[in-house]
Design a protein around this motif. Structure first.
Motif, PDB file in Angstrom:
ATOM      1  N   SER A 216       0.641  -1.127  -0.035  1.00 25.71           N
ATOM      2  CA  SER A 216       0.111  -0.009   0.039  1.00 25.71           C
ATOM      3  C   SER A 216       0.924   1.358   0.063  1.00 25.71           C
ATOM      4  O   SER A 216       1.971   1.281   0.289  1.00 25.71           O
ATOM      5  CB  SER A 216      -1.000   0.038   1.364  1.00 25.71           C
ATOM      6  OG  SER A 216      -0.192   0.198   2.296  1.00 25.71           O
ATOM      7  N   VAL A 217       0.178   2.428  -0.138  1.00 24.02           N
ATOM      8  CA  VAL A 217       0.829   3.641  -0.138  1.00 24.02           C
ATOM      9  C   VAL A 217       0.191   4.893   0.458  1.00 24.02           C
ATOM     10  O   VAL A 217      -0.948   4.776   0.307  1.00 24.02           O
ATOM     11  CB  VAL A 217       1.491   4.048  -1.792  1.00 24.02           C
ATOM     12  CG1 VAL A 217       0.053   4.216  -2.452  1.00 24.02           C
ATOM     13  CG2 VAL A 217       2.601   5.234  -1.921  1.00 24.02           C
ATOM     14  N   GLY A 218       0.945   5.704   0.714  1.00 20.94           N
ATOM     15  CA  GLY A 218       0.258   6.779   1.658  1.00 20.94           C
ATOM     16  C   GLY A 218       0.141   8.129   0.852  1.00 20.94           C
ATOM     17  O   GLY A 218       0.578   7.848  -0.350  1.00 20.94           O
ATOM     18  N   GLY A 219      -0.021   8.868   1.433  1.00 20.66           N
ATOM     19  CA  GLY A 219      -0.088  10.472   0.806  1.00 20.66           C
ATOM     20  C   GLY A 219      -0.491  11.573   1.673  1.00 20.66           C
ATOM     21  O   GLY A 219      -0.570  11.429   2.776  1.00 20.66           O
ATOM     22  N   ALA A 220      -0.937  12.443   1.201  1.00 17.56           N
ATOM     23  CA  ALA A 220      -1.442  13.943   1.518  1.00 17.56           C
ATOM     24  C   ALA A 220      -2.499  14.458   1.028  1.00 17.56           C
ATOM     25  O   ALA A 220      -2.747  14.165  -0.107  1.00 17.56           O
ATOM     26  CB  ALA A 220      -0.449  14.885   1.852  1.00 17.56           C
ATOM     27  N   VAL A 221      -3.619  15.098   1.851  1.00 18.79           N
ATOM     28  CA  VAL A 221      -4.811  15.841   1.476  1.00 18.79           C
ATOM     29  C   VAL A 221      -4.494  17.212   1.620  1.00 18.79           C
ATOM     30  O   VAL A 221      -4.091  17.521   2.930  1.00 18.79           O
ATOM     31  CB  VAL A 221      -5.867  15.329   1.971  1.00 18.79           C
ATOM     32  CG1 VAL A 221      -7.210  16.204   1.492  1.00 18.79           C
ATOM     33  CG2 VAL A 221      -6.114  13.795   1.427  1.00 18.79           C
ATOM     34  N   GLU A 222      -4.674  18.344   0.782  1.00 20.74           N
ATOM     35  CA  GLU A 222      -4.778  19.514   0.864  1.00 20.74           C
ATOM     36  C   GLU A 222      -6.036  20.179   0.970  1.00 20.74           C
ATOM     37  O   GLU A 222      -6.845  19.624   0.242  1.00 20.74           O
ATOM     38  CB  GLU A 222      -3.850  20.392   0.180  1.00 20.74           C
ATOM     39  CG  GLU A 222      -3.721  21.950   0.257  1.00 20.74           C
ATOM     40  CD  GLU A 222      -2.956  22.694  -0.712  1.00 20.74           C
ATOM     41  OE1 GLU A 222      -2.278  23.579  -0.491  1.00 20.74           O
ATOM     42  OE2 GLU A 222      -3.318  22.392  -1.833  1.00 20.74           O
ATOM     43  N   CYS A 223      -6.561  20.827   2.020  1.00 22.63           N
ATOM     44  CA  CYS A 223      -7.879  21.424   2.148  1.00 22.63           C
ATOM     45  C   CYS A 223      -7.929  22.889   2.341  1.00 22.63           C
ATOM     46  O   CYS A 223      -6.887  23.524   3.097  1.00 22.63           O
ATOM     47  CB  CYS A 223      -8.787  20.893   3.157  1.00 22.63           C
ATOM     48  SG  CYS A 223     -10.309  21.246   3.356  1.00 22.63           S
ATOM     49  N   ALA A 224      -8.890  23.462   1.609  1.00 25.27           N
ATOM     50  CA  ALA A 224      -8.986  25.049   1.836  1.00 25.27           C
ATOM     51  C   ALA A 224     -10.494  25.514   1.999  1.00 25.27           C
ATOM     52  O   ALA A 224     -11.161  24.761   1.789  1.00 25.27           O
ATOM     53  CB  ALA A 224      -8.365  25.577   0.462  1.00 25.27           C
ATOM     54  N   VAL A 225     -10.513  26.636   2.927  1.00 26.75           N
ATOM     55  CA  VAL A 225     -11.811  27.133   3.116  1.00 26.75           C
ATOM     56  C   VAL A 225     -11.779  28.652   2.651  1.00 26.75           C
ATOM     57  O   VAL A 225     -10.846  29.448   3.101  1.00 26.75           O
ATOM     58  CB  VAL A 225     -12.258  27.012   4.693  1.00 26.75           C
ATOM     59  CG1 VAL A 225     -13.610  27.463   4.696  1.00 26.75           C
ATOM     60  CG2 VAL A 225     -11.999  25.586   4.958  1.00 26.75           C
ATOM     61  N   ILE A 226     -12.612  28.874   1.818  1.00 28.48           N
ATOM     62  CA  ILE A 226     -12.797  30.340   1.521  1.00 28.48           C
ATOM     63  C   ILE A 226     -14.000  30.965   1.917  1.00 28.48           C
ATOM     64  O   ILE A 226     -15.090  30.319   2.007  1.00 28.48           O
ATOM     65  CB  ILE A 226     -12.451  30.554   0.133  1.00 28.48           C
ATOM     66  CG1 ILE A 226     -13.706  30.082  -0.827  1.00 28.48           C
ATOM     67  CG2 ILE A 226     -11.108  30.073  -0.524  1.00 28.48           C
ATOM     68  CD1 ILE A 226     -13.334  30.122  -2.343  1.00 28.48           C
ATOM     69  N   GLY A 227     -13.981  32.459   1.876  1.00 23.70           N
ATOM     70  CA  GLY A 227     -15.288  33.073   2.370  1.00 23.70           C
ATOM     71  C   GLY A 227     -15.587  33.402   3.919  1.00 23.70           C
ATOM     72  O   GLY A 227     -16.641  33.721   4.214  1.00 23.70           O
ATOM     73  N   LEU A 228     -14.140  32.935   4.563  1.00 27.80           N
ATOM     74  CA  LEU A 228     -14.531  33.196   6.059  1.00 27.80           C
ATOM     75  C   LEU A 228     -14.705  34.613   6.530  1.00 27.80           C
ATOM     76  O   LEU A 228     -13.589  35.539   5.902  1.00 27.80           O
ATOM     77  CB  LEU A 228     -13.436  32.325   6.861  1.00 27.80           C
ATOM     78  CG  LEU A 228     -13.786  30.821   6.816  1.00 27.80           C
ATOM     79  CD1 LEU A 228     -12.539  30.167   7.470  1.00 27.80           C
ATOM     80  CD2 LEU A 228     -15.182  30.433   7.533  1.00 27.80           C
ATOM     81  N   PRO A 229     -15.230  35.015   7.441  1.00 25.89           N
ATOM     82  CA  PRO A 229     -14.805  36.604   8.119  1.00 25.89           C
ATOM     83  C   PRO A 229     -13.690  36.606   8.942  1.00 25.89           C
ATOM     84  O   PRO A 229     -13.068  35.359   9.165  1.00 25.89           O
ATOM     85  CB  PRO A 229     -16.447  36.739   8.969  1.00 25.89           C
ATOM     86  CG  PRO A 229     -16.497  35.188   9.441  1.00 25.89           C
ATOM     87  CD  PRO A 229     -16.136  34.487   8.102  1.00 25.89           C
ATOM     88  N   VAL A 230     -13.286  37.558   9.330  1.00 26.47           N
ATOM     89  CA  VAL A 230     -12.212  37.878  10.031  1.00 26.47           C
ATOM     90  C   VAL A 230     -12.517  37.899  11.307  1.00 26.47           C
ATOM     91  O   VAL A 230     -13.515  38.127  11.985  1.00 26.47           O
ATOM     92  CB  VAL A 230     -11.584  39.395   9.665  1.00 26.47           C
ATOM     93  CG1 VAL A 230     -10.382  39.400  10.537  1.00 26.47           C
ATOM     94  CG2 VAL A 230     -11.376  39.658   8.496  1.00 26.47           C
ATOM     95  N   GLY A 231     -11.629  37.142  12.183  1.00 26.89           N
ATOM     96  CA  GLY A 231     -11.847  36.867  13.526  1.00 26.89           C
ATOM     97  C   GLY A 231     -12.610  35.700  13.985  1.00 26.89           C
ATOM     98  O   GLY A 231     -12.984  35.393  15.190  1.00 26.89           O
ATOM     99  N   LEU A 232     -12.919  34.830  13.329  1.00 29.13           N
ATOM    100  CA  LEU A 232     -13.310  33.261  13.601  1.00 29.13           C
ATOM    101  C   LEU A 232     -12.443  32.545  14.469  1.00 29.13           C
ATOM    102  O   LEU A 232     -11.304  32.145  14.043  1.00 29.13           O
ATOM    103  CB  LEU A 232     -13.957  32.500  12.270  1.00 29.13           C
ATOM    104  CG  LEU A 232     -14.937  31.543  12.590  1.00 29.13           C
ATOM    105  CD1 LEU A 232     -16.312  32.356  13.093  1.00 29.13           C
ATOM    106  CD2 LEU A 232     -15.276  30.861  11.209  1.00 29.13           C
ATOM    107  N   GLY A 233     -12.745  32.278  15.745  1.00 32.48           N
ATOM    108  CA  GLY A 233     -11.789  31.446  16.483  1.00 32.48           C
ATOM    109  C   GLY A 233     -11.222  32.425  17.509  1.00 32.48           C
ATOM    110  O   GLY A 233     -11.435  33.549  17.462  1.00 32.48           O
ATOM    111  N   ASP A 234     -10.786  31.881  18.431  1.00 28.00           N
ATOM    112  CA  ASP A 234      -9.991  32.283  19.676  1.00 28.00           C
ATOM    113  C   ASP A 234      -9.090  31.622  20.245  1.00 28.00           C
ATOM    114  O   ASP A 234      -9.030  30.706  20.484  1.00 28.00           O
ATOM    115  CB  ASP A 234     -11.026  33.212  20.496  1.00 28.00           C
ATOM    116  CG  ASP A 234     -10.709  34.295  21.540  1.00 28.00           C
ATOM    117  OD1 ASP A 234      -9.381  34.755  20.891  1.00 28.00           O
ATOM    118  OD2 ASP A 234     -11.241  34.699  22.232  1.00 28.00           O
ATOM    119  N   HIS A 235      -7.847  32.416  20.684  1.00 33.59           N
ATOM    120  CA  HIS A 235      -6.851  31.725  21.634  1.00 33.59           C
ATOM    121  C   HIS A 235      -7.281  31.751  23.010  1.00 33.59           C
ATOM    122  O   HIS A 235      -8.060  32.303  23.444  1.00 33.59           O
ATOM    123  CB  HIS A 235      -5.860  32.846  21.447  1.00 33.59           C
ATOM    124  CG  HIS A 235      -4.414  32.129  22.053  1.00 33.59           C
ATOM    125  ND1 HIS A 235      -3.621  31.488  21.636  1.00 33.59           N
ATOM    126  CD2 HIS A 235      -3.882  32.618  23.324  1.00 33.59           C
ATOM    127  CE1 HIS A 235      -2.453  31.240  22.722  1.00 33.59           C
ATOM    128  NE2 HIS A 235      -2.632  31.849  23.426  1.00 33.59           N
TER     129      HIS A 235
END
Length: 374
Positions: A216-235
């Motif tokens: 078998s062989v592995g790999g990687a997936v790249e994902c993107a999200v567009i259209g998000l507002p600024v400031g979603l999430g918090d530290h």
């Protein structure tokens, strides 16, 4: 209960060879519409039996909704509309070959959950087809992801992914700064999701080489999200990276998650990896580059959110491997029979999209973020 979400509450139940698997989703708002065609097309991208790169196990993966949605017929099509109550959906397994696993009860399969699960839960733990640790359980995850995606689409948020690499073959990456909806969603129109068709052909060759070698062989997936507002999430603990990583690591084959440049940061300098701010022509603040993957301080910056995940090679391979006999306490070998993917990466692409949709929607439901608009 083993659940995901601060506002949503998502749980997955069942095992690979159980009569049914399914999901329970609480906290999902009423009035979100999802067409049956859209849902089934999304599920089909993850389903087994899609090509020579996938297991030959055939499952229709057609969800049956037990609560939480109302079916509406319009224009000859069926739509599912959330009603605000607990959403329950089941998938009835139809093509299990449990006998393929009878000889493995005494011999833990390398890089599977067999050994720690037996120590933790005893000899009676169900490990047919991997049991609850199987990638089969990502099917109900995709049901939840499809509904969360519909919620986000109503708010102008779009999610897409592609196979960034299989073995040594790499696809062209997403444009991190000027990523259009068309370029984001184009790879997902195929169940072999790539941006560069030539890279896709080379990837098929890489998978076929592994399959012929009973490997078998592995790999990687790249994902993107567009259209998000600024400031979603918090530290610190409600940061976007942490919320995404938590659900991404629920996918059995995922062994690493990286945002933006990821491990590439260790080889650079601030002068080359910092994302400088500039005023855009539309009067919005943008960054010239996007090394941070659209997230700083746990918050979205308004740039495309970009992350990638490493997918390990399918541990079920046809060549003999070293193991132990738990009954005799002796070293031995094990040969795994059954139907397995020579590469799980093509089928993982919609699963990663589903994870992103659930996490991003959960973030949208955080207090003041609930009505965020672009």
């Amino acid at each position: 209960m083993n659940t995901y979400g601060n506002n949503l509450s998502l749980s997955i139940y069942g095992g690979s060879h159980d009569p049914e698997i399914g999901m329970v989703l609480e906290g999902f708002p009423a009035g979100v519409r999802l067409s049956e065609d859209t849902l089934l097309a999304f599920m089909a991208r993850r389903a087994p039996g899609q090509g020579p790169w996938a297991t030959t196990r055939k499952e229709p993966d057609r969800p049956v909704f037990l609560s939480g949605v109302t079916e509406v017929a319009e224009g000859g099509k069926t739509y599912y509309v959330s009603d605000g109550t607990t959403m329950r959906a089941a998938i009835y397994n139809q093509n299990q070959h449990s006998g393929d696993y009878a000889s493995l009860a005494d011999k833990p399969r390398p890089s599977h959950a067999d050994y720690p699960a037996r120590v933790k839960f005893g000899d009676g733990v169900d490990l047919r087809g991997g049991g609850k640790y199987s990638g089969r359980l990502t099917a109900p995850l995709c049901i939840a992801g499809a509904f969360c995606r519909a919620y986000l689409l109503e708010r102008g948020v779009h999610i897409g992914a592609h196979m960034a690499a299989i073995g040594s073959i790499e696809d062209r990456p997403f444009d991190r700064v000027q990523l259009s909806r068309e370029d984001l969603e184009a790879p997902g129109r195929s169940n072999f999701s790539v941006i560069d068709p030539a890279a896709g052909e080379a990837m098929r060759g890489e998978i076929e080489c592994a399959r012929r070698a009973a490997d078998s062989v592995g790999g990687a997936v790249e994902c993107a999200v567009i259209g998000l507002p600024v400031g979603l999430g918090d530290h610190p603990f409600d940061g976007m990276e942490g919320r995404l990583a938590s659900i991404l690591y629920s996918v059995p084959a995922v062994k690493a998650v990286a945002f933006g440049d990821g491990f590439g940061f260790v080889r650079g300098y601030g002068s080359t990896h910092n994302d400088a701010y500039r005023m855009g022509e539309d009067g919005t603040v943008r960054t010239v580059t996007n090394h941070c993957g659209g997230i700083v301080g746990g918050m979205s910056t308004g740039m495309p959110v970009i992350f990638s995940v490493a997918i390990k090679p399918t541990p079920s391979i046809g060549t003999p491997q070293d193991s132990v006999s738990l009954s005799t306490g002796e070293n031995t070998t094990v040969t795994i029979k059954g139907r397995h993917d020579p590469c799980i990466v093509p089928r993982a692409v919609p699963v990663i999209e589903a994870c992103a949709a659930v996490a991003i929607m959960d973030l949208f439901l955080d207090g003041s973020n609930a009505d965020a608009k672009v």
